[in-house]
Design a protein around this motif. Structure first.
Motif, PDB file in Angstrom:
ATOM      1  N   GLY A 116      26.986  56.086 -24.967  1.00 47.32           N
ATOM      2  CA  GLY A 116      28.130  56.592 -25.733  1.00 47.32           C
ATOM      3  C   GLY A 116      28.348  55.926 -27.078  1.00 47.32           C
ATOM      4  O   GLY A 116      29.447  55.987 -27.621  1.00 47.32           O
ATOM      5  N   THR A 148      27.021  56.784 -30.125  1.00 43.58           N
ATOM      6  CA  THR A 148      27.225  57.754 -31.190  1.00 43.58           C
ATOM      7  C   THR A 148      28.590  58.423 -31.039  1.00 43.58           C
ATOM      8  O   THR A 148      29.347  58.564 -32.018  1.00 43.58           O
ATOM      9  N   PRO A 194      37.726  57.229 -20.591  1.00 44.50           N
ATOM     10  CA  PRO A 194      37.419  57.935 -19.346  1.00 44.50           C
ATOM     11  C   PRO A 194      36.248  58.899 -19.502  1.00 44.50           C
ATOM     12  O   PRO A 194      35.991  59.407 -20.596  1.00 44.50           O
TER      13      PRO A 194
HETATM   14  N1  LIG Z   1      33.474  59.564 -22.150  1.00 42.49           N
HETATM   15  C1  LIG Z   1      32.474  60.443 -21.928  1.00 42.49           C
HETATM   16  N2  LIG Z   1      32.631  61.432 -21.006  1.00 42.49           N
HETATM   17  C2  LIG Z   1      31.634  62.315 -20.787  1.00 42.49           C
HETATM   18  N3  LIG Z   1      30.460  62.325 -21.444  1.00 42.49           N
HETATM   19  C3  LIG Z   1      30.252  61.372 -22.372  1.00 42.49           C
HETATM   20  C4  LIG Z   1      31.246  60.385 -22.665  1.00 42.49           C
HETATM   21  N4  LIG Z   1      30.748  59.572 -23.632  1.00 42.49           N
HETATM   22  C5  LIG Z   1      29.509  60.031 -23.932  1.00 42.49           C
HETATM   23  N5  LIG Z   1      29.215  61.112 -23.182  1.00 42.49           N
HETATM   24  C6  LIG Z   1      27.968  61.889 -23.217  1.00 42.49           C
HETATM   25  O1  LIG Z   1      26.877  61.029 -22.959  1.00 42.49           O
HETATM   26  C7  LIG Z   1      25.749  61.418 -23.722  1.00 42.49           C
HETATM   27  C8  LIG Z   1      25.267  60.245 -24.542  1.00 42.49           C
HETATM   28  O2  LIG Z   1      26.264  59.900 -25.488  1.00 42.49           O
HETATM   29  P1  LIG Z   1      25.889  59.321 -26.909  1.00 42.49           P
HETATM   30  O3  LIG Z   1      24.893  60.180 -27.593  1.00 42.49           O
HETATM   31  O4  LIG Z   1      27.159  59.021 -27.617  1.00 42.49           O
HETATM   32  O5  LIG Z   1      25.201  57.976 -26.442  1.00 42.49           O
HETATM   33  P2  LIG Z   1      24.348  56.951 -27.310  1.00 42.49           P
HETATM   34  O6  LIG Z   1      24.630  55.604 -26.730  1.00 42.49           O
HETATM   35  O7  LIG Z   1      24.594  57.138 -28.745  1.00 42.49           O
HETATM   36  O8  LIG Z   1      22.866  57.398 -26.956  1.00 42.49           O
HETATM   37  P3  LIG Z   1      21.497  56.905 -27.676  1.00 42.49           P
HETATM   38  O9  LIG Z   1      21.237  55.549 -27.101  1.00 42.49           O
HETATM   39  O10 LIG Z   1      20.499  57.908 -27.251  1.00 42.49           O
HETATM   40  O11 LIG Z   1      21.752  56.875 -29.138  1.00 42.49           O
HETATM   41  C9  LIG Z   1      26.180  62.586 -24.578  1.00 42.49           C
HETATM   42  O12 LIG Z   1      25.771  63.772 -23.965  1.00 42.49           O
HETATM   43  C10 LIG Z   1      27.697  62.484 -24.581  1.00 42.49           C
HETATM   44  O13 LIG Z   1      28.302  63.752 -24.728  1.00 42.49           O
END
Ligand SMILES: Nc1ncnc2c1ncn2[C@@H]1O[C@H](COP(=O)(O)OP(=O)(O)OP(=O)(O)O)[C@@H](O)[C@H]1O
Ligand SMILES: [Mg+2]
Lengths: 271, 251
Positions: free
Chosen positions: A15, A17, A210
């Motif tokens: 999460g 990004t 959440p």
């Molecule tokens: N609070 C949340 N509730 C539900 N889904 C979430 C939540 N936070 C993130 N996600 C989902 O989890 C997935 C990964 O989120 P995100 O791309 O922000 O992660 P990241 O850490 O940036 O990933 P990466 O390491 O690949 O860059 C996405 O599909 C996003 O919609």
């Protein structure tokens, strides 16, 4: 001079990004000038989550190479005129980032913006270490499960050794953002408890976001969740975290717990 | 309450530390090699028999150039035991292994011996099987202790062959603490702790809460799954009796 925040985790898909976009938009709604910077060269996502993918002309690598000036590469948000995006390049890889180039770009951004929020790629390699290198503050994004917690622990160790702050003998300010917290699973004991995560990582808690379908909905709409649906539970949690980042003292809301005095943990801090 | 943790036939894994010589080349490499040749000419056989680590962290060169550099050094009878600071993309399986976590030591002095004639010096550099060289600086062996005031994070190693280590904080899963003497952890031990690592069977391990992945004293070790589950979560003292690790729950 603005503050530079790195949003980092070690583990992928936790999460970062989502949180970069949501915190950026939340701070910009306080009328502060915010730049969100995508360091995930080769796997850029932040432009999509911000709904700016069709407006990318120049990117971070172009600015580093001197092919474009910073103001040419910055994209102003259509909804919030204090919010800007510096996108990553999708066609290059992390080797296109140089230490001097990143230092120059961050230095320039700090002069124009109150907040420079760097969305780190996953991992502990060059992309991640360059994203954290010039930070003043780190937001460590962690899911309540063992692998994510251990990777975050590893990243905290790097924040304390591989950053400019650390090398100058200063202390990097670090905050834990616990995301994708599912209160039902927490009740059933399928997830690490908040206290256990805090005990293991021993850094102060910035907020608990959440698990919610509102996050996916928002990213499909191309808007940070704090812009698309400000009243939703994840947006509220991100607003709370943003206030804490800005230095306000706000009690942490634990998702699923009843609001009011019992549902709030005042001044909750890691041991 | 004392529990027997080890049977008599455990495998011993010992630590060993050497003082390595670190070479940090700079660009352009041909000029650096010239200076190295100059040094070698003044101090024949300096690199023979010494563990040499190649530090390339300040050097931006490609894989092929690194390979050439290693060959150039080999041609000068400098054999590299490990490479520090390389990117994974620079390394091939044939190259010496990547090393990290080295601790800086004082500079190693090269004694210049005036060669009688150039030719003689060259012979000395190439042939001399027992080169004259300065003794490696001694790591002082007076009992010492190291205190760490923060948690040891996953991926970090705290290594202190000279004595005891005290950690005011926890040791994370995936972290390790290696002491020549005893180890005191005022927090939870989730990672590894290895006491008496250079041969000290009197060393002990203390922790406020035991959740360890591995513990070892004087090379006798125990994995998490071999430890009595009733010890988990307790303040524990571990010591060695003969070839057996004993555990006592403290208070
Ligand atoms: N609070 C949340 N509730 C539900 N889904 C979430 C939540 N936070 C993130 N996600 C989902 O989890 C997935 C990964 O989120 P995100 O791309 O922000 O992660 P990241 O850490 O940036 O990933 P990466 O390491 O690949 O860059 C996405 O599909 C996003 O919609
Ligand atoms: Mg991402």
């Amino acid at each position: 001079m603005g503050k530079v925040i790195v949003v980092t985790s070690g583990k992928g898909g936790v999460g970062k990004t989502t949180s970069t976009a949501a915190l950026g938009a939340a701070l910009a709604q306080r009328n502060e000038k915010v730049a969100v910077v995508d360091f995930d060269v080769g796997l850029r996502n932040l432009d999509l989550v911000m709904g700016a993918e069709r407006r990318v002309v120049y990117d971070l690598v172009n600015v580093i190479n001197g092919d474009a000036k910073l103001p040419q590469a910055l994209i102003r948000d259509k909804r919030l005129d204090t919010l800007f995006l510096l996108p990553a390049s999708q066609t290059r890889d992390k080797d296109a980032l140089t230490e001097e180039g990143v230092e120059r770009v961050i230095g320039e951004l700090k002069r124009y913006f109150d907040w420079v929020i760097c969305d780190s790629p996953a991992g502990i390699e060059k992309g991640a270490t360059l994203a954290m290198r010039h930070a003043d503050v780190a937001v460590v994004v962690t899911n309540p499960e063992v692998s994510s917690v251990r990777d975050s622990d590893r990243i905290i160790g790097m924040l304390d050794s591989k950053t400019l702050k650390a090398e100058n003998g200063e202390r990097m300010e670090k905050h834990l953002l616990l995301t994708r917290y599912d209160s039902l699973r927490a009740e059933r004991g399928d997830m690490l408890k908040v206290d256990d995560v805090l005990e293991i990582l021993s850094i102060p808690l910035l907020g608990i976001i959440p698990e919610s379908t509102d996050v996916l909905k928002a990213s499909n709409l191309g808007a940070p969740v704090t812009l698309s649906d400000a009243r939703s539970a994840p947006a509220q949690a991100y607003f709370e975290a943003a206030r804490r980042l800005a230095g306000e003292i706000v009690p942490v809301t634990v998702p699923g717990e009843k609001r009011g005095i019992f549902g709030k943990l005042f001044g909750r801090k890691a041991a | 309450m004392t529990k027997v943790l080890t049977d008599a036939r455990s495998i011993r894994i010992k630590g060993r530390s050497f003082l390595a010589v670190v070479l940090s080349p700079d660009l352009p490499l041909d000029q650096w090699l010239e200076r190295l040749d100059d040094l070698a000419a003044r101090s024949a056989g300096f690199f023979l028999d010494r563990p040499v680590v190649l530090d390339v962290s300040e050097l931006s060169i490609k894989k092929a150039e690194l390979k050439q550099l290693i060959d150039d050094l080999a041609a000068r009878k400098v054999r590299i035991m490990g490479i520090e600071g390389a990117r994974p993309s620079q390394l091939t399986p044939e190259m010496p292994p990547a090393m990290k976590g080295g601790k800086p030591a004082s500079d190693v002095e090269v004694t210049a011996q005036e060669p009688e004639t150039e030719a003689e010096a060259e012979v000395a550099a190439v042939v001399s099987p027992a080169p004259q060289r300065q003794e490696a600086p001694q790591v002082r062996a007076i009992p010492q202790s190291l205190t760490i005031d923060e948690p040891v994070r996953s991926g970090q190693s705290i290594i202190f062959p000279e004595g005891d280590i005290t950690i005011v904080g926890s040791v994370a899963s995936g972290a390790e603490v290696i002491a020549g003497g005893s180890i005191h952890i005022y927090g939870t031990l989730r990672g590894r702790a290895m006491a008496g690592s250079i041969g000290n069977s009197n060393a002990r391990i203390f922790c406020r809460r035991l959740e360890a992945e591995l513990i070892a004293i004087d090379g006798i070790y125990k994995m998490a799954e071999d430890m009595d589950s009733s010890l988990r979560g307790h303040a524990v003292q571990l010591s060695l009796e003969g070839e057996t690790i004993m555990a006592d729950i403290l208070f």
